[in-house]
Design an enzyme around this catalytic site. Sequence first.
Site, PDB file in Angstrom:
ATOM      1  N   CYS A   2      22.350  66.606  16.888  1.00  0.00           N
ATOM      2  CA  CYS A   2      22.498  66.656  18.300  1.00  0.00           C
ATOM      3  C   CYS A   2      22.007  68.140  18.824  1.00  0.00           C
ATOM      4  CB  CYS A   2      23.933  66.437  18.764  1.00  0.00           C
ATOM      5  SG  CYS A   2      24.529  64.933  18.458  1.00  0.00           S
ATOM      6  N   ARG A  27      16.490  67.515  16.189  1.00  0.00           N
ATOM      7  CA  ARG A  27      17.952  67.660  15.601  1.00  0.00           C
ATOM      8  C   ARG A  27      18.661  66.324  16.014  1.00  0.00           C
ATOM      9  NH1 ARG A  27      20.139  72.874  15.413  1.00  0.00           N
ATOM     10  NH2 ARG A  27      22.208  72.030  15.811  1.00  0.00           N
ATOM     11  N   TRP A  74      22.054  62.621  17.909  1.00  0.00           N
ATOM     12  CA  TRP A  74      22.108  61.840  16.519  1.00  0.00           C
ATOM     13  C   TRP A  74      23.633  61.134  16.481  1.00  0.00           C
ATOM     14  CZ3 TRP A  74      24.868  62.109  11.854  1.00  0.00           C
ATOM     15  CH2 TRP A  74      24.208  61.354  10.893  1.00  0.00           C
ATOM     16  N   ASN A 100      28.123  68.703  20.626  1.00  0.00           N
ATOM     17  CA  ASN A 100      27.427  68.626  19.218  1.00  0.00           C
ATOM     18  C   ASN A 100      28.551  68.868  18.335  1.00  0.00           C
ATOM     19  OD1 ASN A 100      26.095  68.865  16.912  1.00  0.00           O
ATOM     20  ND2 ASN A 100      25.298  70.781  17.339  1.00  0.00           N
ATOM     21  N   GLY A 101      28.882  68.069  17.295  1.00  0.00           N
ATOM     22  CA  GLY A 101      30.104  68.106  16.375  1.00  0.00           C
ATOM     23  C   GLY A 101      30.872  67.028  16.521  1.00  0.00           C
ATOM     24  N   GLU A 485      12.426  65.662  -5.901  1.00  0.00           N
ATOM     25  CA  GLU A 485      11.982  66.005  -4.701  1.00  0.00           C
ATOM     26  C   GLU A 485      10.951  65.096  -4.038  1.00  0.00           C
ATOM     27  OE1 GLU A 485      13.083  67.706  -2.288  1.00  0.00           O
ATOM     28  OE2 GLU A 485      11.473  68.116  -1.035  1.00  0.00           O
ATOM     29  N   LYS A 489      10.911  62.727  -0.583  1.00  0.00           N
ATOM     30  CA  LYS A 489      10.176  62.983   0.471  1.00  0.00           C
ATOM     31  C   LYS A 489       9.599  61.502   0.860  1.00  0.00           C
ATOM     32  CE  LYS A 489      10.924  65.906   1.582  1.00  0.00           C
ATOM     33  NZ  LYS A 489      11.512  67.083   1.332  1.00  0.00           N
ATOM     34  N   GLU A 492      12.151  59.090   2.475  1.00  0.00           N
ATOM     35  CA  GLU A 492      12.791  59.616   3.484  1.00  0.00           C
ATOM     36  C   GLU A 492      11.685  59.144   4.963  1.00  0.00           C
ATOM     37  OE1 GLU A 492      14.132  63.575   4.422  1.00  0.00           O
ATOM     38  OE2 GLU A 492      12.463  64.482   3.188  1.00  0.00           O
ATOM     39  N   HIS A 508      16.766  55.106 -21.070  1.00  0.00           N
ATOM     40  CA  HIS A 508      18.288  54.529 -21.152  1.00  0.00           C
ATOM     41  C   HIS A 508      18.545  53.510 -19.991  1.00  0.00           C
ATOM     42  CE1 HIS A 508      18.866  57.257 -24.572  1.00  0.00           C
ATOM     43  NE2 HIS A 508      18.247  57.973 -23.967  1.00  0.00           N
ATOM     44  N   LYS A 607      17.429  66.855  11.535  1.00  0.00           N
ATOM     45  CA  LYS A 607      17.629  68.108  10.906  1.00  0.00           C
ATOM     46  C   LYS A 607      18.676  68.915  10.929  1.00  0.00           C
ATOM     47  CE  LYS A 607      13.984  71.290   9.337  1.00  0.00           C
ATOM     48  NZ  LYS A 607      13.586  70.544   8.140  1.00  0.00           N
TER      49      LYS A 607
HETATM   50  C1  F6R Z   1      14.970  66.560   3.040  1.00  0.00           C
HETATM   51  C2  F6R Z   1      15.813  67.320   3.975  1.00  0.00           C
HETATM   52  C3  F6R Z   1      17.401  67.443   3.688  1.00  0.00           C
HETATM   53  C4  F6R Z   1      17.537  68.854   3.653  1.00  0.00           C
HETATM   54  C5  F6R Z   1      19.271  68.875   3.568  1.00  0.00           C
HETATM   55  C6  F6R Z   1      19.753  70.311   3.408  1.00  0.00           C
HETATM   56  O1  F6R Z   1      13.491  66.766   3.457  1.00  0.00           O
HETATM   57  O2  F6R Z   1      15.373  68.086   4.636  1.00  0.00           O
HETATM   58  O3  F6R Z   1      17.582  66.824   2.431  1.00  0.00           O
HETATM   59  O4  F6R Z   1      17.054  69.433   2.607  1.00  0.00           O
HETATM   60  O5  F6R Z   1      19.710  68.284   4.485  1.00  0.00           O
HETATM   61  O6  F6R Z   1      19.472  71.099   4.761  1.00  0.00           O
HETATM   62  P1  F6R Z   1      19.395  72.550   4.734  1.00  0.00           P
HETATM   63  O7  F6R Z   1      18.417  73.093   3.774  1.00  0.00           O
HETATM   64  O8  F6R Z   1      19.190  73.029   6.253  1.00  0.00           O
HETATM   65  O9  F6R Z   1      20.975  72.828   4.258  1.00  0.00           O
END
Ligand code: F6R
Length: 612
Positions: A2, A27, A74, A100-101, A485, A489, A492, A508, A607
């Site tokens: 948010c 966000r 969000w 936000n929260g 990772e 990627k 997501e 296994h 994010k």
């Molecule tokens: C994946 C991604 C998330 C963040 C996770 C932690 O591409 O961006 O998995 O890595 O939400 O975020 P931070 O690093 O901001 O604590």
Amino acid sequence: MCGIVGYIGPKSIDSVLLVGLIKLEYRGYDSAGLAVISDGELTIAKEKGRIADLENRLRNLELRGHVGIGHTRWATHGEPSRRNAHPHTNSDGTLAVVHNGIIENYLELKQILQKKGYVFESETDTEVIPHLIDDFLRQGLTLERAFLATLKELKGKYALAMISELQKERIYFARNGAPLIVAMGEHAGQKEYLLASDIPALVPLAKLAYYLHDGEWGYLDNGVFLFNLENQHVDFSWEAVTIRAEDIDKGSYPHFMIKEIYEQPEIMRRILRRRLRQNQILFDELRLSKDFLSSLGRIIIQASGTSLHAGLVAKLYLEQRAHIETTADYSSEFRYRNPVVGGDTLVVGISQSGETADTLAGIHEAKAKFLRVLSFVNNLNSTIARESEGVIDLMAGPEIGVASTKAYTAELLNLYLFALYLSELRWKIQEEEKKSLALELQNIPSYMEEILQQEKQLRAISEYLADKNSVLFLGRTFNYPTALEGALKLKEISYIHAEGYAAGEFKHGPIALVTDKVPVIVIAPQGEMRSKMISNLQEAKARKGTIIAIISKGDDEIAALSDFAIEIPSIREELSPLLAVLPLQLIAYHTALLRGCDVDKPRNLAKSVTVE
Ligand code: F6R
């Protein structure tokens, strides 16, 4: 998670708020809305979907005014819809709130308010806030007092802003556990005041900013007035806004994600320039004493998502280079698992945003156990940075793409250098070895550039993957986290099911998944693990899996066994995660594009995950 904006000043209110919201869209992007005092009346516009949908709606509304707030959402409580979009108002529509929260006691508050006759329009937790303010107003409090009295009723996390017809020239704001910044700029000789969840929304208007602390609230009108919850004045000092417009602009790139992938070589140069000088490793911002660091008994790394993957690589760096027992844990697990710790334990948090709720809670948990805390963050003004005793700047620059790319490699390099720094303090590294490592590290930026030149070949792999339903990633030791990772990627942003496995574990159980329709991406650069990876590759191949291998340059043997092979420059195995992840980032990017996905704003994600 948010985004909030607020503006009071001479510019056209809807365009300032919209531009701010567009910059905060990473966000949250399931709905958006504005509240403006237009011709003296509170006017609300909100829409399900992206900011562009809100913009379309605004075409039919003539907003005139210079005080307003906005929100991009969000969803936490209530599905994404116009009804649940912010701002939320009191029943007579005279005051509007964006938030936000999460208000944890909202059900309790809602029941009390409903008994008093308040009718709720949405399923959100936020809606209790305007009704509570309204209730206090009816009890005879002034708006300012009613706002403060409401804050005292709220349990949970919030960053919020409120405007009202009762005080047309004011924006009220408050912070508790979710980020909020107030800022000042100037237009045509007139001061303008702003409010936002994150600094990008304030660029280029704001020249000075103040990052609010928890428990602070106040209002903007012809200045910034700040108080604590005891209603005492809080003095604060402005900080210059140094971020540049080009740092938060896509430039000539079609998406932030690809821009950020291409920024990686330059970020590596920046980190190496600052941290390595004549073979000396420098962490000047660290704030933890060398005595403490040299006598550490144990390190617990806690982080989320991509940052945890960097932490899993760092566990090996710290154990093998600095000889310190290290564990790496999801923050969401660490915070509840009540680990056995001693006074010589250091808890390390890793977070790009510096605002992730679980990682912050992990830090609180560590502090409650009287442990020292060091955090690696990409924002020194973030909550995690402030609440940690020691802090290391990742120096990746603002990361806007929701899928983390450049922050990951910046985390890896800073963590590697930190492990070397500790190994030096603890006499675990010879001068000669340090010199040779320093030389090798200097090659990383140009090696990354070499990999990025293969974008076309990587796109061909994406064409192959684009119609698949499931993809597996295998790696060992340093590159087991690379496999995790790479899978994260891909899933997501392209929504293809993908999993990463420690290659030795494959037989296994997960090997049962392999068919001619399930490609296997094998990370097998030169080094101790290479021969083991060949065996795992053969096992997958024997089950008709299509093999895509990430190999060191000139490894004809693995290339011949694979359906597709991507070469990365030869480098020590421990440094290979810094290179091997780049092709995986590009493969994920192109696969997502080919499948018509919005790579910068993947579905259901946002994010900076500021809720648990
Ligand atoms: C994946 C991604 C998330 C963040 C996770 C932690 O591409 O961006 O998995 O890595 O939400 O975020 P931070 O690093 O901001 O604590």
